[in-house]
Design an enzyme around this catalytic site. Structure first.
Site, PDB file in Angstrom:
ATOM      1  N   CYS A  32      -5.188   6.677   2.181  1.00 20.69           N
ATOM      2  CA  CYS A  32      -5.280   5.642   3.228  1.00 20.69           C
ATOM      3  C   CYS A  32      -3.960   4.879   3.315  1.00 20.69           C
ATOM      4  CB  CYS A  32      -6.414   4.672   2.892  1.00 20.69           C
ATOM      5  SG  CYS A  32      -6.323   3.109   3.776  1.00 20.69           S
ATOM      6  N   LYS A  59     -19.197   6.487  -0.361  1.00 20.94           N
ATOM      7  CA  LYS A  59     -18.916   5.205  -1.023  1.00 20.94           C
ATOM      8  C   LYS A  59     -20.021   4.809  -1.987  1.00 20.94           C
ATOM      9  CE  LYS A  59     -16.421   3.463   2.942  1.00 20.94           C
ATOM     10  NZ  LYS A  59     -16.698   2.864   4.239  1.00 20.94           N
TER      11      LYS A  59
END
Lengths: 244, 244
Positions: A32, A59
């Site tokens: 990211c 997640k």
């Protein structure tokens, strides 16, 4: 650095309690670019931190309470577990909250604001590249990608002038550099995937980015923050067109 | 205030030279909420300024050189005509460059960062309203718009707590308020167009926004910056769905 660094937390994993409230924690994801901004800033400023990698496609359940929006990066700090999101907001916070660390932003309000505007302008130019987000075969669409990269090269050339970095200060990168680097460094990776020799290609077609990459690649902060990862894997994950 | 204020510059109009390099100039557009942010900040801080209204659908040719991206607002200042864009970057600049004017941001780095994150979160929630940007007949889609407004009301309620304003400081608005107000104030306008009595509607369905609107509407800065304009015209222009 904590042992937890090695982890890539996912669904079902327990929440790792902070061992030391004096050490700032960053929740991030390796490819990211917004997370990378924050990691570069923390490293450049020499702020000790604990890294908690989050697997974005799976997640851990507890991440919802860390950041209800689900976004990374997040920093967490203090005995009362204060949290902040938004990579540039975090950069501003770290600059103000750690005044005795290396300064990454100009003291002059106009220069500081100008830096921020340049970050927005460069990112907007980079985000005009539509194909890398939707198409697997970069080479087929390369002429259009190349046309979009040219204005990015011009922006880099104009801003650098005779300086090594975008900071304007000459020989030391500042926030401008660390904010745009995670996006700029994807350019040769994209060229490689498209079938070019990226070094040759950039030298000829995107000379400012090529030269800038040489300078940034040898910056100690970049070297320290970089994680060796397969080019294709990195770019594909970064731009979300990996096969799911 | 300059006579030029009354103008709405468009194609073919001459460039108005700055008469006094000591007076900051703002290029803006009346219904543009990002422009309104900057005008509110300038007014709240008591910074003398010259206003140059730009007709967005028929921009004067010279505006290209003021801001190559074509976007407003832009501030221009100093004998060398320095320029800055991006409403929140401008707000930060004005806070730093005019230290002796009314402070609109907390001194505490965490509180300041937290304010900025809240602005982003609230705006993201408001921008989830899809229909006002694409549909002329708001009433037909009102149930879905209403469902999107409810989380905005909850965010406002949570942030205000027992305070009058979103600033957290109690009885005086700060940048958070001036940054979100241009968007919040459109809510009753939308409700009116959709055929509701907005005051009744908000009181019942969006009580936090209703109460907040009452507080903001009597703020001296808001009163001083406000321009009386037909509700429908304003909302339609603001959201770009006026008949062209």
């Amino acid at each position: 650095m904590s042992e937890l660094t090695a982890n890539n937390y996912q669904k079902g994993d327990h929440f790792p309690a902070r061992a030391d409230p004096n050490i700032l924690r960053v929740y991030y994801n390796q490819p990211c670019p917004f997370s990378e901004r924050v990691r570069l800033v923390l490293t450049a400023k020499g702020i000790e931190h604990e890294k908690i990698a989050i697997k974005l496609r799976s997640k851990p359940e507890w991440f919802q309470s860390v950041n209800p929006s689900g976004k990374i990066p997040v920093i967490e700090f203090g005995a009362d577990n204060r949290r902040l999101t938004e990579s540039l907001v975090i950069a501003d916070y770290l600059e103000a909250a750690f005044p005795d660390t290396r300064r990454l932003q100009p003291d002059d309000p106009y220069e500081r604001a100008n830096d921020r505007v340049f970050i927005e302008i460069l990112l907007a130019a980079i985000f005009k590249i539509p194909f890398i987000y939707t198409v697997e075969n970069l080479s087929e669409n390369w002429s259009q990608i190349a046309a979009t990269l040219k204005p990015v090269d011009i922006l880099v050339a104009e801003r650098r002038g005779n300086n090594k970095f975008l900071s304007g200060a000459g020989n030391v990168p500042n926030l401008v550099d660390y904010a745009v680097w995670p996006f700029i460094k994807a350019v040769p990776q994209i060229a490689d995937i498209a079938g070019y020799d990226s070094d040759d290609y950039l030298r000829q077609e995107l000379p400012a980015i090529h030269d800038y990459m040489g300078c940034m690649s040898s910056d100690p902060t970049v070297l320290q923050t970089e994680v060796i990862e397969d080019n294709e894997c990195c770019v594909r994950r970064r731009h979300g067109f990996a096969k799911k």
